[in-house]
Design a protein around this motif. Structure first.
Motif, mmCIF file in Angstrom:
data_model
loop_
_atom_site.group_PDB
_atom_site.id
_atom_site.type_symbol
_atom_site.label_atom_id
_atom_site.label_comp_id
_atom_site.label_asym_id
_atom_site.label_seq_id
_atom_site.Cartn_x
_atom_site.Cartn_y
_atom_site.Cartn_z
ATOM 1 N N GLN A 44 0.830 -1.203 0.000
ATOM 2 C CA GLN A 44 0.000 0.000 0.000
ATOM 3 C C GLN A 44 0.865 1.254 0.000
ATOM 4 O OE1 GLN A 44 -2.475 -0.876 3.514
ATOM 5 N NE2 GLN A 44 -4.267 -0.414 2.246
ATOM 6 N N PHE A 45 1.888 1.264 0.853
ATOM 7 C CA PHE A 45 2.725 2.455 0.960
ATOM 8 C C PHE A 45 3.427 2.749 -0.358
ATOM 9 C CE2 PHE A 45 6.651 4.686 2.357
ATOM 10 C CZ PHE A 45 6.042 5.788 2.938
ATOM 11 N N SER A 46 3.974 1.735 -0.982
ATOM 12 C CA SER A 46 4.627 1.925 -2.271
ATOM 13 C C SER A 46 3.648 2.460 -3.308
ATOM 14 C CB SER A 46 5.239 0.609 -2.741
ATOM 15 O OG SER A 46 5.876 0.759 -3.996
ATOM 16 N N ALA A 47 2.419 1.915 -3.310
ATOM 17 C CA ALA A 47 1.404 2.389 -4.247
ATOM 18 C C ALA A 47 1.035 3.839 -3.970
ATOM 19 C CB ALA A 47 0.166 1.498 -4.167
ATOM 20 N N HIS A 48 0.987 4.229 -2.693
ATOM 21 C CA HIS A 48 0.705 5.630 -2.357
ATOM 22 C C HIS A 48 1.770 6.551 -2.941
ATOM 23 C CE1 HIS A 48 -1.895 4.690 1.472
ATOM 24 N NE2 HIS A 48 -2.400 4.180 0.359
ATOM 25 N N LEU A 49 3.036 6.182 -2.744
ATOM 26 C CA LEU A 49 4.112 7.040 -3.242
ATOM 27 C C LEU A 49 4.099 7.107 -4.768
ATOM 28 C CD1 LEU A 49 7.103 6.169 -0.871
ATOM 29 C CD2 LEU A 49 5.226 7.803 -0.551
ATOM 30 N N ASP A 50 3.801 5.980 -5.408
ATOM 31 C CA ASP A 50 3.701 5.996 -6.873
ATOM 32 C C ASP A 50 2.580 6.923 -7.330
ATOM 33 O OD1 ASP A 50 5.781 4.210 -7.150
ATOM 34 O OD2 ASP A 50 4.491 2.453 -7.436
ATOM 35 N N TYR A 51 1.439 6.872 -6.639
ATOM 36 C CA TYR A 51 0.314 7.737 -7.011
ATOM 37 C C TYR A 51 0.704 9.203 -6.856
ATOM 38 C CZ TYR A 51 -4.344 9.724 -7.323
ATOM 39 O OH TYR A 51 -5.423 10.477 -7.713
ATOM 40 N N ILE A 52 1.341 9.543 -5.739
ATOM 41 C CA ILE A 52 1.771 10.921 -5.508
ATOM 42 C C ILE A 52 2.723 11.373 -6.612
ATOM 43 C CG2 ILE A 52 3.180 12.356 -3.965
ATOM 44 C CD1 ILE A 52 1.966 10.677 -1.634
ATOM 45 N N GLU A 53 3.680 10.513 -6.931
ATOM 46 C CA GLU A 53 4.712 10.855 -7.914
ATOM 47 C C GLU A 53 4.137 10.986 -9.314
ATOM 48 O OE1 GLU A 53 9.269 9.496 -8.173
ATOM 49 O OE2 GLU A 53 7.834 7.862 -8.445
ATOM 50 N N THR A 94 11.441 -0.119 6.137
ATOM 51 C CA THR A 94 10.539 -0.286 5.006
ATOM 52 C C THR A 94 10.205 1.029 4.306
ATOM 53 O OG1 THR A 94 9.554 -2.196 6.133
ATOM 54 C CG2 THR A 94 8.325 -1.258 4.289
ATOM 55 N N ALA A 95 9.792 2.033 5.072
ATOM 56 C CA ALA A 95 9.361 3.287 4.447
ATOM 57 C C ALA A 95 10.540 4.092 3.902
ATOM 58 C CB ALA A 95 8.575 4.128 5.451
ATOM 59 N N PHE A 96 11.618 4.182 4.667
ATOM 60 C CA PHE A 96 12.745 5.019 4.269
ATOM 61 C C PHE A 96 13.332 4.630 2.913
ATOM 62 C CE2 PHE A 96 17.462 5.976 5.147
ATOM 63 C CZ PHE A 96 17.381 7.228 4.552
ATOM 64 N N PRO A 97 13.579 3.345 2.628
ATOM 65 C CA PRO A 97 14.107 3.024 1.300
ATOM 66 C C PRO A 97 13.173 3.448 0.164
ATOM 67 C CG PRO A 97 14.429 1.177 2.794
ATOM 68 C CD PRO A 97 13.557 2.152 3.507
ATOM 69 N N GLU A 98 11.876 3.305 0.355
ATOM 70 C CA GLU A 98 10.923 3.712 -0.681
ATOM 71 C C GLU A 98 10.951 5.222 -0.882
ATOM 72 O OE1 GLU A 98 9.019 1.967 -2.639
ATOM 73 O OE2 GLU A 98 8.982 -0.041 -1.786
ATOM 74 N N LEU A 99 10.999 5.962 0.199
ATOM 75 C CA LEU A 99 11.036 7.421 0.108
ATOM 76 C C LEU A 99 12.356 7.902 -0.486
ATOM 77 C CD1 LEU A 99 9.427 7.955 3.583
ATOM 78 C CD2 LEU A 99 8.465 8.879 1.470
ATOM 79 N N ALA A 100 13.449 7.295 -0.048
ATOM 80 C CA ALA A 100 14.765 7.699 -0.547
ATOM 81 C C ALA A 100 14.889 7.437 -2.047
ATOM 82 C CB ALA A 100 15.857 6.962 0.220
ATOM 83 N N ALA A 101 14.319 6.325 -2.516
ATOM 84 C CA ALA A 101 14.405 6.004 -3.940
ATOM 85 C C ALA A 101 13.715 7.064 -4.793
ATOM 86 C CB ALA A 101 13.779 4.636 -4.195
ATOM 87 N N ARG A 102 12.760 7.773 -4.203
ATOM 88 C CA ARG A 102 12.017 8.803 -4.930
ATOM 89 C C ARG A 102 12.450 10.210 -4.540
ATOM 90 N NH1 ARG A 102 8.929 4.453 -3.694
ATOM 91 N NH2 ARG A 102 7.395 3.684 -5.211
ATOM 92 N N GLY A 103 13.404 10.315 -3.603
ATOM 93 C CA GLY A 103 13.868 11.626 -3.156
ATOM 94 C C GLY A 103 12.807 12.415 -2.418
ATOM 95 N N MET A 104 11.910 11.737 -1.697
ATOM 96 C CA MET A 104 10.798 12.399 -1.022
ATOM 97 C C MET A 104 11.139 12.686 0.438
ATOM 98 S SD MET A 104 7.459 10.344 -2.417
ATOM 99 C CE MET A 104 6.892 10.508 -4.131
ATOM 100 N N PRO A 105 11.030 13.928 0.887
ATOM 101 C CA PRO A 105 11.260 14.252 2.302
ATOM 102 C C PRO A 105 10.093 13.778 3.169
ATOM 103 C CG PRO A 105 10.534 16.206 1.133
ATOM 104 C CD PRO A 105 10.694 15.122 0.089
ATOM 105 N N PHE A 106 10.355 13.650 4.469
ATOM 106 C CA PHE A 106 9.321 13.205 5.395
ATOM 107 C C PHE A 106 9.707 13.639 6.805
ATOM 108 C CE2 PHE A 106 12.480 9.930 4.947
ATOM 109 C CZ PHE A 106 12.662 9.380 6.202
ATOM 110 N N ALA A 107 8.743 13.535 7.726
ATOM 111 C CA ALA A 107 8.977 13.909 9.119
ATOM 112 C C ALA A 107 8.590 12.753 10.020
ATOM 113 C CB ALA A 107 8.179 15.153 9.488
ATOM 114 N N VAL A 108 9.354 12.562 11.101
ATOM 115 C CA VAL A 108 9.109 11.495 12.072
ATOM 116 C C VAL A 108 8.944 12.131 13.451
ATOM 117 C CG1 VAL A 108 9.963 9.359 13.094
ATOM 118 C CG2 VAL A 108 10.542 9.926 10.722
#
Length: 353
Positions: A44-53, A94-108
């Motif tokens: 689901q998370f990967s699909a979310h990032l793909d949709y955003i991108e 899990t989340a960080f590699p997906e975000l890093a592959a797309r260069g997407m910033p995030f907050a924790v």
């Protein structure tokens, strides 16, 4: 060649476009095995990032989004910030590699006792540092213990409550500042999404933004200490719901009268929510609809600009009402307003469901 130049031009205009609002997404676990109510699956998370991108949305650092909305007014069109509460280990693995592959910033947002005590399900100090040093992750406080911060204020916010909650805020910020050797976000995420006027005042005195856990977009008129976020989970994580969240805009209600928002007994619970909604060519005011947290439609009474919403019986813990109005400018786009109440449990304690 013509197609290449067209892509360049589209990218230029997308980057140049500005807006007056943004959307913040909230995740907890990204895991198959953790509780469904606070988790999305890795797929689901990967699909979310793909949709955003792939659909023209611009992921920006949370602090830049908030500074743009409340300060400079420089917010990219279709801006979205990605946040994680509780600093679970799956954010790193899990989340960080997906975000890093797309260069997407995030907050924790981190409840620091869990890190300090080495809980297995939580990020370690070294992992937090690695996330921060990547240049993609921003880190913020989520209290020290992740306890119910409203507890102890059942009879009012006395000195003992003020001291305890002030320490929850200040100690967590100090821990993260020391662990990361740098200042952290000027943003505090409320544990369980619970807040009160007294808790908001503590954040305001420290010039901290406050992140809640109810749906809606953030705009200049949003209270800085009650900022909405769209929470995503397995049951609330379809691409249709994600699209609805990403297309949200803040509904400019005024003169809000929710009654008491901290309720010590069900007999004191308000029966109605009132607000004013001015006419605006951007939205279809006549199609205003309000819903309980379970999704049931609520009865409305309209008198000129004034709207009165009949509330359902409130349950112990957090209670929310969402009101939406369709946009006239883009199909599928809605303006949102949400209101939250907290009702004490039968023993008189502030307690989330």
């Amino acid at each position: 060649m013509r197609i290449g130049w067209l892509a360049v031009l589209c990218a230029f205009f997308l980057a140049s476009a500005v807006a007056d609002h943004g959307v913040i997404l909230l995740y907890h676990h990204v895991d198959e095995e953790t509780p469904a109510s606070t988790s999305v699956t890795p797929a689901q998370f990967s699909a979310h990032l793909d949709y955003i991108e792939n659909n023209g949305f611009v992921v920006v650092p949370l602090d830049e989004l908030l500074d743009g909305v409340f300060g400079s007014g420089d917010v990219p069109d279709n801006a979205v910030a990605i946040t994680f509460d509780d600093a679970y280990e799956s954010v790193y693995s899990t989340a960080f590699p997906e975000l890093a592959a797309r260069g997407m910033p995030f907050a924790v947002f981190v409840a620091t006792d869990a890190v300090d005590q080495g809980y297995a399900a939580t990020l370690s100090r070294a992992q937090l540092r690695e996330l921060h040093d990547s240049g993609l992750a921003s880190i913020g406080a989520h209290s020290r213990t992740h306890e119910h911060l409203l507890r102890g204020s059942e009879q009012g916010s006395d000195e003992a409550w003020n001291d305890r909650v002030s320490a929850e805020i200040d100690d967590s910020v100090a821990y993260l500042t020391q662990a990361l050797s740098t200042e952290v976000l000027s943003v505090f995420a409320y544990p369980y999404g619970e807040y009160s006027p007294a808790l908001e005042a503590l954040l305001a005195a420290r010039e901290l933004f406050g992140l809640a856990q109810f749906s809606g977009a953030v705009g200049a008129e949003t209270p800085r200490t009650a900022i909405p976020r769209f929470s995503l989970s397995r049951s609330q994580g379809s691409l249709e719901r994600l699209a609805l969240a990403l297309d949200a805009r803040p509904l400019p209600v005024t003169e809000i009268d929710p009654g008491d928002t901290l309720i010590r007994g069900s007999e004191q619970a308000p029966g109605v929510l009132g607000f004013s909604l001015p006419a605006d060519e951007r939205y279809q005011r006549e199609r205003l609809a309000c819903f309980s947290a379970s999704g049931g439609a609520l009865a409305l009474v309209r008198e000129a600009d004034r709207v009165t919403v009949s509330l359902p019986p409130l349950q112990a813990g957090r209670n929310k009402v969402n009101c939406t109005v369709p946009s006239t400018e883009r199909r599928g786009e809605f303006f949102w307003f949400a209101q939250q109440w907290v009702l004490a449990d039968p023993q008189g304690r502030w307690l989330t469901q």
